[in-house]
Motif scaffolding. Structure first.
Motif, PDB file in Angstrom:
ATOM      1  N   ARG A   1       0.819  -1.208   0.000  1.00 52.09           N
ATOM      2  CA  ARG A   1       0.000   0.000   0.000  1.00 52.09           C
ATOM      3  C   ARG A   1       0.857   1.264   0.000  1.00 52.09           C
ATOM      4  N   SER A   2       2.079   1.171   0.524  1.00 46.76           N
ATOM      5  CA  SER A   2       2.908   2.364   0.688  1.00 46.76           C
ATOM      6  C   SER A   2       3.992   2.501  -0.372  1.00 46.76           C
ATOM      7  N   ALA A   3       4.572   1.379  -0.803  1.00 47.01           N
ATOM      8  CA  ALA A   3       5.738   1.447  -1.693  1.00 47.01           C
ATOM      9  C   ALA A   3       5.424   1.043  -3.130  1.00 47.01           C
ATOM     10  N   GLY A   4       4.157   0.818  -3.447  1.00 41.52           N
ATOM     11  CA  GLY A   4       3.802   0.499  -4.809  1.00 41.52           C
ATOM     12  C   GLY A   4       4.074  -0.945  -5.176  1.00 41.52           C
ATOM     13  N   LEU A   5       4.356  -1.160  -6.443  1.00 39.91           N
ATOM     14  CA  LEU A   5       4.481  -2.494  -7.015  1.00 39.91           C
ATOM     15  C   LEU A   5       5.928  -2.794  -7.380  1.00 39.91           C
ATOM     16  N   ARG A   6       6.375  -4.033  -7.069  1.00 37.55           N
ATOM     17  CA  ARG A   6       7.684  -4.506  -7.507  1.00 37.55           C
ATOM     18  C   ARG A   6       7.488  -5.802  -8.273  1.00 37.55           C
ATOM     19  N   ALA A   7       8.103  -5.895  -9.441  1.00 36.61           N
ATOM     20  CA  ALA A   7       8.050  -7.113 -10.246  1.00 36.61           C
ATOM     21  C   ALA A   7       9.396  -7.811 -10.170  1.00 36.61           C
ATOM     22  N   VAL A   8       9.385  -9.130  -9.876  1.00 33.29           N
ATOM     23  CA  VAL A   8      10.626  -9.872  -9.713  1.00 33.29           C
ATOM     24  C   VAL A   8      10.600 -11.128 -10.582  1.00 33.29           C
TER      25      VAL A   8
END
Length: 428
Positions: free
Chosen positions: A295-302
């Motif tokens: 909710r705070s740091a957005g989206l990360r794709a790994v």
């Protein structure tokens, strides 16, 4: 599919300044009206617009639960004389003729319907009977005859049968795999002190993971109950064992303080990789990549093979994979069902197309994505969203539809303001 094409990048947030034309009013003598109608039909045909589709009206109350299931439209209507009791009505498609109706022999406040092989399952999630808990009742889809009932909420299995789960975070969990035809128990696990995760192939669950408070993990075949792997994955130093998610062939253990994600092979529980991150609310499949959403740091794709970060963004609220792309919504989209949609490249996060503002109809696995939005003069504009071309193909304007749409088997079902439904054929 043929028809006019809307460039989705040109769609506006508010009502269109140039609304779609209304049908002409019939003024003057009948012959003049007939000639005008003929001219309109010729013009529409030459423009390649889809012909007017057959429409079927299906009665339902405002508070009804509905299901579009192949050749049936099923309505779970409240009983006006006893609102906590429900009536199950089925209509044959495509004509909408009444097939059968029956009363559900249970009472509750929250309900659901599931189609499974040759039965329809009605689930009471908030029963009014003391000690009832969650209850699923099966009815023959051809006749409506009551078949069986078992405790638990239903999960479709990959072999066509059903897994029923009861219990919650505060109560022991029970699992029952039963034959869909007759409710015969194939295997069961009662009163387990564990959290349950499932792997769903899209055609049903094939793995069950039991995560116990001490970090012990057990992986079972969902259809047979056979134990495939066991291991204790508890954290060292008395840290929380974390929560588990299953995505494709990976079992992910997520721990906090600091946040770490460790990936294991699902069938052998062999360790694959470990990564650190900020707070992670959940992990989801994003086609060829894994998405860590916060909710705070957005989206990360790994990369699911190594855990290496491929890209990140704080612009996207939620997303899902479709046809090799990702469909995402902007964080600042309106809080209503209508959201601003975009298409992303899952490997790079690059924006490929703007899809405009649409509410998505519920759609079956592998089915077309259908978007609807309000027409300025009332009703719904309907379009098929093509994530490969970044275009919307206009299908129709439904003059008296309000929303709550489902798309399946070449048909679109939308609710009207009075609670009833209209069923429209979608073009091939």
């Amino acid at each position: 599919m043929t028809g006019p094409v809307i460039d989705l990048g040109e769609l506006r947030h508010g009502p269109d300044e140039d609304p779609l034309p209304r049908p002409p009013r019939a003024n003057g003598r009948p012959l003049r009206g007939a000639l005008v109608l003929l001219l309109v039909l010729v013009t529409v045909a030459s423009a390649g617009l889809p012909p007017r589709r057959s429409v079927v009206t299906l009665p339902a109350q405002i508070a009804a639960e509905t299901l579009l299931a192949d050749d049936l439209f099923v309505i779970l209507d409240p009983n006006p004389a006893q609102p906590t009791q429900r009536r199950l009505n089925a209509f044959r498609l495509p004509g909408g003729e009444p097939a059968w109706q029956t009363t559900v022999p249970a009472e509750g406040r929250s309900w659901g319907i599931t189609s499974l092989a040759e039965v329809l399952l009605v689930t009471v999630f908030e029963g009014t009977t003391t000690g009832q808990g969650v209850l699923s009742l099966a009815f023959d889809r051809k006749t409506g005859a009551y078949q069986w009932q078992q405790p638990g909420s239903p999960i479709r299995l990959v072999d066509g049968n059903v897994l029923l789960q009861s219990g919650n975070d505060e109560e022991p969990v029970s699992l029952r795999a039963v034959d869909s035809c007759c409710g015969t128990v194939r295997w069961q696990l009662l009163d387990a002190a564990a959290y349950v995760s499932l792997r769903d192939s899209g055609y049903g669950a094939d793995r069950v993971v039991l995560n116990q408070p001490d970090g012990s993990i057990e992986v079972r075949d969902a259809s047979t109950g056979a134990v495939l792997a066991r291991a204790n994955l508890g954290a060292p130093g008395g840290r929380s064992p974390g929560f588990v998610q299953v995505i494709n062939d990976l079992l992910l253990v997520i721990r906090e303080s600091p946040t770490t994600i460790t990936a294991y092979g699902l069938n052998r529980l062999d360790r694959r990789w470990t990564g650190t991150a900020g707070r992670v609310d959940f992990v989801q499949e994003c086609g060829p990549v894994l998405c860590w959403q916060t909710r705070s740091a957005g989206l990360r794709a790994v990369d699911p093979a190594t855990g290496q970060e491929l890209w990140r963004s704080d612009r996207w609220a939620w997303l899902f994979p479709y046809d090799g792309r990702l469909v995402a919504t902007l964080v600042n989209s309106t809080g209503t069902a209508v959201r601003q949609l975009v298409v992303l490249d899952p490997m790079t996060g690059r924006e490929l197309a703007e899809l405009g503002n649409w509410e998505l109809a519920q759609f079956a696995l592998g089915g077309p994505i259908v978007g609807v939005r309000q027409h300025p003069d009332g009703g719904l504009i309907v379009a098929e969203l093509d994530v490969r071309t970044g275009e919307a193909r206009l299908l129709d304007v439904l003059p008296d539809a309000a929303g709550n749409c489902q798309a399946a088997a070449g048909r679109l079902l939308c609710q009207r303001v009075d609670g009833s439904y209209r069923l429209f054929d979608l073009p091939d």
